[in-house]
Design a protein around this motif. Sequence first.
Motif, PDB file in Angstrom:
ATOM      1  N   MET A  25     -70.930  64.734 -49.118  1.00 27.09           N
ATOM      2  CA  MET A  25     -70.601  65.424 -47.872  1.00 27.09           C
ATOM      3  C   MET A  25     -69.393  64.775 -47.202  1.00 27.09           C
ATOM      4  SD  MET A  25     -74.542  65.916 -46.573  1.00 27.09           S
ATOM      5  CE  MET A  25     -74.221  66.808 -45.043  1.00 27.09           C
ATOM      6  N   ALA A  26     -69.401  63.452 -47.111  1.00 24.45           N
ATOM      7  CA  ALA A  26     -68.285  62.746 -46.478  1.00 24.45           C
ATOM      8  C   ALA A  26     -66.991  62.954 -47.252  1.00 24.45           C
ATOM      9  CB  ALA A  26     -68.609  61.260 -46.370  1.00 24.45           C
ATOM     10  N   LYS A  27     -67.064  62.903 -48.571  1.00 17.72           N
ATOM     11  CA  LYS A  27     -65.877  63.099 -49.411  1.00 17.72           C
ATOM     12  C   LYS A  27     -65.282  64.482 -49.203  1.00 17.72           C
ATOM     13  CE  LYS A  27     -64.670  63.536 -54.357  1.00 17.72           C
ATOM     14  NZ  LYS A  27     -63.495  62.629 -54.452  1.00 17.72           N
ATOM     15  N   TYR A  28     -66.136  65.498 -49.210  1.00 18.74           N
ATOM     16  CA  TYR A  28     -65.629  66.863 -49.094  1.00 18.74           C
ATOM     17  C   TYR A  28     -65.066  67.134 -47.698  1.00 18.74           C
ATOM     18  CZ  TYR A  28     -67.346  68.200 -53.725  1.00 18.74           C
ATOM     19  OH  TYR A  28     -67.530  68.305 -55.091  1.00 18.74           O
ATOM     20  N   VAL A  29     -65.692  66.583 -46.678  1.00 20.58           N
ATOM     21  CA  VAL A  29     -65.139  66.721 -45.328  1.00 20.58           C
ATOM     22  C   VAL A  29     -63.745  66.093 -45.271  1.00 20.58           C
ATOM     23  CG1 VAL A  29     -65.347  65.943 -42.932  1.00 20.58           C
ATOM     24  CG2 VAL A  29     -67.343  66.876 -44.101  1.00 20.58           C
TER      25      VAL A  29
END
Length: 306
Positions: A27-31
């Motif tokens: 989630m953090a990577k894609y954000v």
Amino acid sequence: MSDTPAQRLLLVHAHPDDESIGQGATMAKYVAEGRGVTLVTCTAGEMGEILVPELEHLAADRDDKLGEHRRGELADAMAELGVTDHRFLGGFGRFRDSGMKWHAEGYAIAADDIHDNAFWRADLTEAADLLVEIIREVRPQVLVTYDQFGGYGHPDHIQAHRVATYGAALAAVPSYRTDLGESWDVPKIYWGAMSESRMRAGLRALRAAGDTTSFEGMDPDGPLPHFVTPDDNLAAMVDAEDHVDKKMAALAAHKTQITMDGPFFALSNNVGSHAWGAEFYRIAKGEQGPLGDDGLETDLFAGIDS
């Protein structure tokens, strides 16, 4: 010009903290990459165990205020990951945490006493329709949820799997509930997973470091719980090691559920950031895109045209 991200991920989870444990780094990577990330949480986790002594009064059998508290923990965790679109299925309080108990063979089953509004008791079509509306609004190319056993048998995880699966199917039918928006067929659906080889390596590192209590009862060379997936069944691995600090901060935000000296942090401390920075998936719908050197997709959006 629309500001809607070209690539959009939708996650369906049962309780606050499940998302950070399972896919926090992804989630953090894609954000960070500018992709859309939407989290749907099906309950507020009202029946969760409370690990902070001074907050034990929030328990269901006392003040019954844990759900509202965990709502705040979830907001804090999403702030750490950078996720701005997080919702409760049907709105906060629509479905209550069903609770659970442990079966003698080590997996979760439904509790003896279940609240009338428990998610486990929800009408499947009613709950799926609430997700249909979200799917048709967000129009994700990728949906992530649990496998059919909910990872370890928790009734709310199983129900989240059912709702996500049925909701995605209904959302794709042009003639179904046109009042819920224009139909959308989610191209790829994944089930979150944990690599058996990675788990065994992590356990060996813990035991070698003298830690015999984290993941108690798990033998690096013996049978492992259902939520650990044989590597042959894995389809994708998202390498988000550069974002693992955000995942650990999100885990720490769920203070009533996860302790800083618990197994997640112990594994990270003894094995390193790659222990939780690589997140694995089984593909449940769609075709695998281009594969990396280890034979797995490196991106959940692989093979999807924007």
